[in-house]
Enzyme design. Structure first.
Site, PDB file in Angstrom:
ATOM      1  N   SER A  22       0.842  -1.211   0.000  1.00 21.84           N
ATOM      2  CA  SER A  22       0.000   0.000   0.000  1.00 21.84           C
ATOM      3  C   SER A  22       0.873   1.256   0.000  1.00 21.84           C
ATOM      4  CB  SER A  22      -0.875  -0.026   1.267  1.00 21.84           C
ATOM      5  OG  SER A  22      -1.656   1.140   1.359  1.00 21.84           O
ATOM      6  N   ASP A  69       4.488 -10.025   8.781  1.00 21.83           N
ATOM      7  CA  ASP A  69       4.196  -9.082   9.856  1.00 21.83           C
ATOM      8  C   ASP A  69       5.552  -8.715  10.454  1.00 21.83           C
ATOM      9  OD1 ASP A  69       3.724  -7.905  12.308  1.00 21.83           O
ATOM     10  OD2 ASP A  69       2.125  -9.291  12.891  1.00 21.83           O
ATOM     11  N   TYR A 161       3.434   7.579  18.284  1.00 21.93           N
ATOM     12  CA  TYR A 161       3.912   7.529  16.898  1.00 21.93           C
ATOM     13  C   TYR A 161       5.165   8.397  16.754  1.00 21.93           C
ATOM     14  CZ  TYR A 161       3.829   8.086  11.781  1.00 21.93           C
ATOM     15  OH  TYR A 161       4.160   8.100  10.441  1.00 21.93           O
ATOM     16  N   LYS A 165       8.985   7.112  15.763  1.00 20.91           N
ATOM     17  CA  LYS A 165       9.700   7.573  14.570  1.00 20.91           C
ATOM     18  C   LYS A 165      11.002   8.283  14.937  1.00 20.91           C
ATOM     19  CE  LYS A 165       6.854   6.054  11.385  1.00 20.91           C
ATOM     20  NZ  LYS A 165       7.270   5.066  10.388  1.00 20.91           N
TER      21      LYS A 165
HETATM   22  P1  NAP Z   1      -0.189   2.748   4.194  1.00 23.01           P
HETATM   23  O1  NAP Z   1      -0.658   3.058   2.826  1.00 23.01           O
HETATM   24  O2  NAP Z   1      -1.196   2.437   5.245  1.00 23.01           O
HETATM   25  O3  NAP Z   1       0.879   1.561   4.099  1.00 23.01           O
HETATM   26  C1  NAP Z   1       1.413   0.940   5.220  1.00 23.01           C
HETATM   27  C2  NAP Z   1       1.416  -0.555   4.972  1.00 23.01           C
HETATM   28  O4  NAP Z   1       2.082  -1.178   6.088  1.00 23.01           O
HETATM   29  C3  NAP Z   1       0.012  -1.133   4.897  1.00 23.01           C
HETATM   30  O5  NAP Z   1      -0.094  -2.043   3.829  1.00 23.01           O
HETATM   31  C4  NAP Z   1      -0.119  -1.834   6.236  1.00 23.01           C
HETATM   32  O6  NAP Z   1      -1.034  -2.913   6.218  1.00 23.01           O
HETATM   33  C5  NAP Z   1       1.292  -2.313   6.438  1.00 23.01           C
HETATM   34  N1  NAP Z   1       1.515  -2.743   7.804  1.00 23.01           N
HETATM   35  C6  NAP Z   1       0.957  -2.282   8.948  1.00 23.01           C
HETATM   36  N2  NAP Z   1       1.396  -2.987   9.995  1.00 23.01           N
HETATM   37  C7  NAP Z   1       2.258  -3.910   9.505  1.00 23.01           C
HETATM   38  C8  NAP Z   1       3.027  -4.941  10.086  1.00 23.01           C
HETATM   39  N3  NAP Z   1       2.983  -5.199  11.399  1.00 23.01           N
HETATM   40  N4  NAP Z   1       3.796  -5.708   9.282  1.00 23.01           N
HETATM   41  C9  NAP Z   1       3.845  -5.490   7.968  1.00 23.01           C
HETATM   42  N5  NAP Z   1       3.117  -4.548   7.344  1.00 23.01           N
HETATM   43  C10 NAP Z   1       2.334  -3.762   8.113  1.00 23.01           C
HETATM   44  O7  NAP Z   1       0.648   3.951   4.784  1.00 23.01           O
HETATM   45  P2  NAP Z   1       1.838   4.856   4.181  1.00 23.01           P
HETATM   46  O8  NAP Z   1       1.424   6.243   4.398  1.00 23.01           O
HETATM   47  O9  NAP Z   1       2.275   4.402   2.847  1.00 23.01           O
HETATM   48  O10 NAP Z   1       2.963   4.547   5.257  1.00 23.01           O
HETATM   49  C11 NAP Z   1       4.236   4.050   4.922  1.00 23.01           C
HETATM   50  C12 NAP Z   1       5.233   4.566   5.947  1.00 23.01           C
HETATM   51  O11 NAP Z   1       5.330   5.992   5.835  1.00 23.01           O
HETATM   52  C13 NAP Z   1       4.846   4.292   7.387  1.00 23.01           C
HETATM   53  O12 NAP Z   1       5.967   3.895   8.115  1.00 23.01           O
HETATM   54  C14 NAP Z   1       4.336   5.632   7.891  1.00 23.01           C
HETATM   55  O13 NAP Z   1       4.472   5.776   9.279  1.00 23.01           O
HETATM   56  C15 NAP Z   1       5.246   6.572   7.117  1.00 23.01           C
HETATM   57  N6  NAP Z   1       4.723   7.936   7.015  1.00 23.01           N
HETATM   58  C16 NAP Z   1       3.573   8.191   6.334  1.00 23.01           C
HETATM   59  C17 NAP Z   1       3.120   9.505   6.257  1.00 23.01           C
HETATM   60  C18 NAP Z   1       1.853   9.849   5.531  1.00 23.01           C
HETATM   61  O14 NAP Z   1       1.409  10.998   5.627  1.00 23.01           O
HETATM   62  N7  NAP Z   1       1.237   8.953   4.788  1.00 23.01           N
HETATM   63  C19 NAP Z   1       3.832  10.531   6.876  1.00 23.01           C
HETATM   64  C20 NAP Z   1       4.997  10.233   7.560  1.00 23.01           C
HETATM   65  C21 NAP Z   1       5.454   8.929   7.616  1.00 23.01           C
HETATM   66  P3  NAP Z   1      -2.537  -2.666   6.771  1.00 23.01           P
HETATM   67  O15 NAP Z   1      -3.117  -1.605   5.897  1.00 23.01           O
HETATM   68  O16 NAP Z   1      -3.171  -4.008   6.633  1.00 23.01           O
HETATM   69  O17 NAP Z   1      -2.348  -2.202   8.194  1.00 23.01           O
END
Ligand code: NAP
Length: 257
Positions: A22, A69, A161, A165
């Site tokens: 995702s 996971d 969170y 981070k």
């Molecule tokens: P996302 O679209 O929700 O993707 C995160 C993916 O990680 C999802 O497929 C989720 O699965 C999976 N996941 C959750 N728990 C997990 C586990 N225990 N083991 C393996 N996979 C797991 O979110 P994203 O925004 O792309 O986030 C990616 C990274 O960027 C994260 O580390 C997030 O903290 C960081 N980030 C995002 C933002 C933002 O604004 N989007 C900002 C700063 C940092 P499920 O959906 O099934 O939980």
């Protein structure tokens, strides 16, 4: 003028991406495959990982999907073993899987803290620990951890969170010092608000908070997952050989740090 052939930046590199089903992880998987990498798409959501990997193969790339996971050492170790058996090495690890929560710290509980620290911080350490022996053996590695600007500036309503981070950025710097002698680079990226399902969840829980975050971006918009993927590609490529222990902020001018 003669047309110049484009050189792929990751030809023959083997890359594992966590949370690859995702958002930022999926966009990174797609860009890496386009740049010639063999991509291992891992996610807790098996169907999502398989969907992304299938798309990469349909576009002519080489990909594997694995249900992992990142809090489960056994699943991580099995995947690393399978990848090494199939492709013989792991050049790049992108620790992208992440989770969060919105709420006042005073009302939060240990179960929430444990979950967020386990996925964001311990999961990053577990996966890195599993791939390092092979990287050390091959004297090559690029590890990119997805942290957050929340870990730099602190985000109210996201205290666990933010702490997790900040831990990821501390882990990045400390490990970069230890493994530089093995030609392994360890860097992290601190995204601002990026338009992914995770960020959408903030809007579902607290629409005002989400709008406030976007108002804080100098460019007055959310980033796109592809814009993050481009930064990950830079840190995964050999162009960044002399960059290690760095936190790259990609936030459209939210923090100016
Ligand atoms: P996302 O679209 O929700 O993707 C995160 C993916 O990680 C999802 O497929 C989720 O699965 C999976 N996941 C959750 N728990 C997990 C586990 N225990 N083991 C393996 N996979 C797991 O979110 P994203 O925004 O792309 O986030 C990616 C990274 O960027 C994260 O580390 C997030 O903290 C960081 N980030 C995002 C933002 C933002 O604004 N989007 C900002 C700063 C940092 P499920 O959906 O099934 O939980």
């Amino acid at each position: 003028m003669s047309a110049q052939a484009k050189t792929n930046k990751l030809t023959d590199k083997v890359a594992i991406i966590t949370g690859g089903g995702s958002g930022i992880g999926a966009a990174t998987s797609r860009l890496f495959a386009k740049e010639g990498a063999k991509v291992v798409v891992t996610d807790i959501d098996e169907a999502a990982a398989e969907g992304v990997a299938k798309g990469l193969e349909q576009d002519g790339g080489q990909a594997l999907a694995a249900k992992v996971d990142v809090t489960c050492k056994e699943e991580i170790d099995n995947t690393v073993r399978d990848v090494l058996a199939r492709w013989g090495k792991i050049d790049i690890l992108v620790n992208c899987a992440g989770t969060g929560d919105i709420g006042w710290f005073i009302e939060s509980d240990e179960t929430t803290w444990d979950r967020i620290i386990a996925v964001n911080l311990k999961g990053t350490m577990l996966f890195t620990h599993a791939v390092l022996p092979s990287m050390v053996e091959h004297k090559y590695g690029k590890i990119i951890n997805i942290a957050s600007i929340a870990g730099k500036t602190g985000a109210g309503m996201q205290v666990p969170y933010s702490a997790s981070k900040a831990g990821v950025s501390g882990f990045t710097k400390a490990l970069a010092r230890e493994v530089a002698r093995h030609r392994i680079n360890v860097n992290d990226i601190c995204p601002g608000p990026i338009d992914t399902p995770m960020y959408g969840q903030i809007g579902d829980l607290d629409p005002e908070l989400q709008k406030k975050y976007v108002r804080g971006v100098a460019q007055r918009r959310m980033g796109r997952p592809e814009e993050l993927a481009a930064a990950v590609l830079f840190l995964a490529s050999d162009e960044c050989e002399f960059i290690t222990g760095h936190s790259l902020v990609v936030d459209g001018g939210s923090t100016m740090i």
